[in-house]
Design a protein around this motif. Structure first.
Motif, PDB file in Angstrom:
ATOM      1  N   GLY A 135      29.411  54.255  25.879  1.00  0.00           N
ATOM      2  CA  GLY A 135      30.167  53.857  27.041  1.00  0.00           C
ATOM      3  C   GLY A 135      30.302  52.726  27.345  1.00  0.00           C
ATOM      4  N   GLU A 136      29.166  51.805  26.709  1.00  0.00           N
ATOM      5  CA  GLU A 136      28.631  50.020  27.406  1.00  0.00           C
ATOM      6  C   GLU A 136      29.722  49.930  26.056  1.00  0.00           C
ATOM      7  N   MET A 137      29.810  49.997  24.849  1.00  0.00           N
ATOM      8  CA  MET A 137      29.950  49.202  23.768  1.00  0.00           C
ATOM      9  C   MET A 137      31.113  49.437  24.139  1.00  0.00           C
ATOM     10  N   ALA A 138      32.494  50.745  24.502  1.00  0.00           N
ATOM     11  CA  ALA A 138      33.755  50.725  24.244  1.00  0.00           C
ATOM     12  C   ALA A 138      34.376  49.319  25.724  1.00  0.00           C
ATOM     13  N   TRP A 139      32.954  49.611  27.151  1.00  0.00           N
ATOM     14  CA  TRP A 139      33.751  48.659  27.791  1.00  0.00           C
ATOM     15  C   TRP A 139      33.554  47.338  27.084  1.00  0.00           C
ATOM     16  N   ILE A 140      32.375  47.007  26.970  1.00  0.00           N
ATOM     17  CA  ILE A 140      32.536  45.436  26.967  1.00  0.00           C
ATOM     18  C   ILE A 140      33.523  45.052  25.557  1.00  0.00           C
ATOM     19  N   GLY A 141      33.031  46.185  24.437  1.00  0.00           N
ATOM     20  CA  GLY A 141      34.334  45.486  23.371  1.00  0.00           C
ATOM     21  C   GLY A 141      35.754  45.186  23.413  1.00  0.00           C
ATOM     22  N   GLY A 142      36.646  46.391  25.225  1.00  0.00           N
ATOM     23  CA  GLY A 142      37.607  46.853  25.415  1.00  0.00           C
ATOM     24  C   GLY A 142      38.079  45.640  26.088  1.00  0.00           C
ATOM     25  N   ALA A 143      37.387  45.016  27.556  1.00  0.00           N
ATOM     26  CA  ALA A 143      37.247  43.973  27.899  1.00  0.00           C
ATOM     27  C   ALA A 143      37.670  42.488  27.049  1.00  0.00           C
ATOM     28  N   ALA A 144      36.905  42.380  26.162  1.00  0.00           N
ATOM     29  CA  ALA A 144      36.600  41.391  25.220  1.00  0.00           C
ATOM     30  C   ALA A 144      38.618  41.258  24.477  1.00  0.00           C
ATOM     31  N   MET A 145      39.041  42.597  24.423  1.00  0.00           N
ATOM     32  CA  MET A 145      40.312  43.016  23.605  1.00  0.00           C
ATOM     33  C   MET A 145      41.229  42.233  23.949  1.00  0.00           C
ATOM     34  N   PHE A 146      41.460  42.390  25.681  1.00  0.00           N
ATOM     35  CA  PHE A 146      42.673  41.877  26.978  1.00  0.00           C
ATOM     36  C   PHE A 146      41.597  40.595  27.310  1.00  0.00           C
ATOM     37  N   GLY A 147      41.052  40.097  26.829  1.00  0.00           N
ATOM     38  CA  GLY A 147      40.731  38.413  27.120  1.00  0.00           C
ATOM     39  C   GLY A 147      40.181  38.383  28.888  1.00  0.00           C
ATOM     40  N   THR A 148      39.949  39.938  28.999  1.00  0.00           N
ATOM     41  CA  THR A 148      38.904  39.470  30.472  1.00  0.00           C
ATOM     42  C   THR A 148      37.146  39.800  30.886  1.00  0.00           C
ATOM     43  N   ALA A 149      36.616  39.874  31.854  1.00  0.00           N
ATOM     44  CA  ALA A 149      35.188  40.032  31.569  1.00  0.00           C
ATOM     45  C   ALA A 149      34.421  41.463  32.006  1.00  0.00           C
ATOM     46  N   SER A 150      33.905  41.571  31.268  1.00  0.00           N
ATOM     47  CA  SER A 150      32.775  42.969  31.383  1.00  0.00           C
ATOM     48  C   SER A 150      31.517  42.603  32.138  1.00  0.00           C
ATOM     49  N   HIS A 151      31.322  41.458  32.543  1.00  0.00           N
ATOM     50  CA  HIS A 151      30.369  41.398  33.613  1.00  0.00           C
ATOM     51  C   HIS A 151      30.387  41.066  34.685  1.00  0.00           C
ATOM     52  N   PHE A 152      30.092  41.359  36.167  1.00  0.00           N
ATOM     53  CA  PHE A 152      30.958  40.875  36.921  1.00  0.00           C
ATOM     54  C   PHE A 152      32.107  40.667  37.652  1.00  0.00           C
ATOM     55  N   ASN A 153      32.790  41.461  36.687  1.00  0.00           N
ATOM     56  CA  ASN A 153      34.158  41.826  37.444  1.00  0.00           C
ATOM     57  C   ASN A 153      34.538  42.230  38.257  1.00  0.00           C
ATOM     58  N   LEU A 154      35.352  41.925  39.822  1.00  0.00           N
ATOM     59  CA  LEU A 154      35.149  42.588  40.621  1.00  0.00           C
ATOM     60  C   LEU A 154      36.740  42.250  41.220  1.00  0.00           C
ATOM     61  N   SER A 155      37.040  42.035  40.220  1.00  0.00           N
ATOM     62  CA  SER A 155      38.624  41.729  40.589  1.00  0.00           C
ATOM     63  C   SER A 155      39.974  42.590  41.349  1.00  0.00           C
ATOM     64  N   SER A 156      39.520  44.187  40.901  1.00  0.00           N
ATOM     65  CA  SER A 156      39.796  45.051  41.494  1.00  0.00           C
ATOM     66  C   SER A 156      39.639  46.022  42.224  1.00  0.00           C
ATOM     67  N   PRO A 157      39.820  46.426  42.443  1.00  0.00           N
ATOM     68  CA  PRO A 157      38.796  48.211  43.104  1.00  0.00           C
ATOM     69  C   PRO A 157      37.852  49.259  41.766  1.00  0.00           C
ATOM     70  N   VAL A 158      39.087  49.027  41.269  1.00  0.00           N
ATOM     71  CA  VAL A 158      39.382  50.164  39.279  1.00  0.00           C
ATOM     72  C   VAL A 158      38.220  48.739  38.739  1.00  0.00           C
ATOM     73  N   MET A 159      38.175  47.533  38.854  1.00  0.00           N
ATOM     74  CA  MET A 159      37.436  46.906  37.807  1.00  0.00           C
ATOM     75  C   MET A 159      36.054  46.617  38.599  1.00  0.00           C
ATOM     76  N   GLU A 160      36.239  46.788  39.840  1.00  0.00           N
ATOM     77  CA  GLU A 160      34.680  47.081  40.282  1.00  0.00           C
ATOM     78  C   GLU A 160      33.916  48.865  39.787  1.00  0.00           C
ATOM     79  N   GLY A 161      34.913  49.513  40.379  1.00  0.00           N
ATOM     80  CA  GLY A 161      34.181  51.264  40.327  1.00  0.00           C
ATOM     81  C   GLY A 161      33.145  50.942  38.655  1.00  0.00           C
ATOM     82  N   ILE A 162      34.407  50.574  37.497  1.00  0.00           N
ATOM     83  CA  ILE A 162      33.370  50.398  36.302  1.00  0.00           C
ATOM     84  C   ILE A 162      32.441  49.668  36.109  1.00  0.00           C
ATOM     85  N   TYR A 163      32.981  49.076  36.274  1.00  0.00           N
ATOM     86  CA  TYR A 163      31.760  47.948  36.583  1.00  0.00           C
ATOM     87  C   TYR A 163      30.343  48.987  37.629  1.00  0.00           C
TER      88      TYR A 163
END
Length: 280
Positions: free
Chosen positions: A107-135
Motif C-alpha cells: 500500500g505504501e509503495m502503491a501510494w508513493i509510486g502513484g503520487a510520483a506518476m501524477f506528479g504530486t506529493a505523497s508525504h505532507f499532502n494535505l491539499s484536500s480532505p481525500v489527500m489528508e485521509g490517504i496521508y
C-alpha cells in the motif's frame, strides 16, 4: 591411522547457499524484499526517461528511495527470522500478521509510486480532505509495518535457543525494538509537521547522496538513524561478543544502545531547533 584433529571442511559459500540462507527462515518477507529491489530497475529507467521534477528533484526519486529502504528492512527481518522460536513463523497469528505487514508495504509503495506518476506529493499532502485521509492511512500503514521489528525483537530475546550468546541476543533484540520505538517517535513528529525541513534554506545546500539539508534542521536524519538501529546495534553486539568477556560484552551492548539513542535524539532535537547536523 586417523588424525584426531581432523575436522570436516566448511561448506562452500556460494550464491545459491546465500540465497537459501536468506530466503529460508521467512520467505514471505524475503521475496517481497527481493521484488522491491528488482522494482528499482524500472523506477530508475523512469527517472531517466521522465524529466518531470517535484521540489527540484525527479518525481521518481522518492519511490526509488523507498523501494531500497523497504527492501533493506524486509530482507533484514528475513535474516533475523532464523533466531525466532521454532515453529513461530508457522503459527496462524504470525501468518496473518505477516500478511498485514506485506499489505501495508504494498500500500505504501502503491501510494508513493502513484503520487510520483501524477506528479504530486505523497508525504505532507494535505491539499484536500481525500489527500489528508490517504496521508493519515499511510501513517497507520507505516506504524504497522514497522511493528514487525518490535514483534521479532521481543520474540528473539525470549528465545535463548536461537542465539545462546546473551550479549549478541540482547544486541539483536534491542536493535529491533529500538527501530520501532525511535521510528514511531521521530516519524510520528515529522508526519505532524508541514514538511521535513525546519527553516527555509537559502541556497539548497545538501549532504551528498543522502540529501539532508546543510542549512536548516532536517528531520530525515534522525528518522534515518532510528530505522537503522536494527543494523548498528547488532553489528556492535557481534564485535563485543567476539572481543570481550561475556559480562563486558553485555555492558558494551547496553552502552552502545544508550549512545545510539542519545545520538538519535540529539539529531532529532537539533532538527526541531532548525540546526543542521552537517552545517555548510
Amino acid at each position: 591411522m586417523t588424525d584426531a584433529t581432523f575436522s570436516p571442511p566448511m561448506p562452500a559459500l556460494t550464491l545459491r547457499s546465500m540465497i537459501l540462507a536468506l530466503f529460508g527462515p521467512d520467505p514471505r518477507l524475503a521475496i517481497l524484499g527481493g521484488i522491491l529491489l528488482f522494482s528499482m530497475i524500472p523506477t530508475g529507467l523512469a527517472m531517466q526517461l521522465d524529466p518531470r521534477l517535484f521540489q527540484g528533484e525527479s518525481i521518481w526519486l522518492k519511490p526509488l528511495k523507498f523501494e531500497f529502504a523497504l527492501a533493506v528492512y524486509l530482507l533484514s527481518l528475513a535474516f533475523f527470522a532464523r533466531f525466532l522460536p521454532n515453529g513461530m513463523l508457522d503459527r496462524r497469528a504470525l501468518r496473518i500478521f505477516s500478511a498485514v505487514v506485506i499489505i501495508c508495504v504494498l500500500g505504501e509503495m502503491a501510494w508513493i509510486g502513484g503520487a510520483a506518476m501524477f506528479g504530486t506529493a505523497s508525504h505532507f499532502n494535505l491539499s484536500s480532505p481525500v489527500m489528508e485521509g490517504i496521508y493519515g492511512l499511510m501513517g497507520v500503514f507505516a506504524v504497522t509495518l514497522t511493528s514487525a521489528s518490535l514483534v521479532y525483537g521481543i520474540a528473539i530475546w525470549r528465545n535463548p535457543a536461537g542465539l545462546p550468546d546473551r550479549a549478541l541476543r540482547l544486541s539483536v533484540a534491542l536493535g529491533l525494538v529500538l527501530t520501532f520505538v525511535l521510528t514511531v517517535i521521530v516519524a510520528g513528529y515529522m508526519s505532524s509537521q508541514p514538511g521535513h525541513l525546519v527553516g527555509v534554506p537559502a541556497t539548497g545546500a545538501r549532504v551528498p547522496l543522502m540529501g539532508w539539508s546543510r542549512e536548516v534542521g532536517d528531520l530525515r536524519l534522525p528518522h534515518f538513524l532510528a530505522t537503522h538501529a536494527m543494523h548498528v546495534i547488532p553489528l556492535g553486539g557481534v564485535l563485543a561478543a567476539r572481543l570481550l568477556s561475556p559480562k563486558a560484552a553485555l555492558r558494551a551492548v547496553w552502552g552502545l544502545s544508550a549512545g545510539f539513542v542519545l545520538m538519535t535524539f540529539g539529531a532529532f532535537v537539533m532538527a526541531i531547533m532548525g540546526v543542521p547536523v552537517f552545517p555548510i
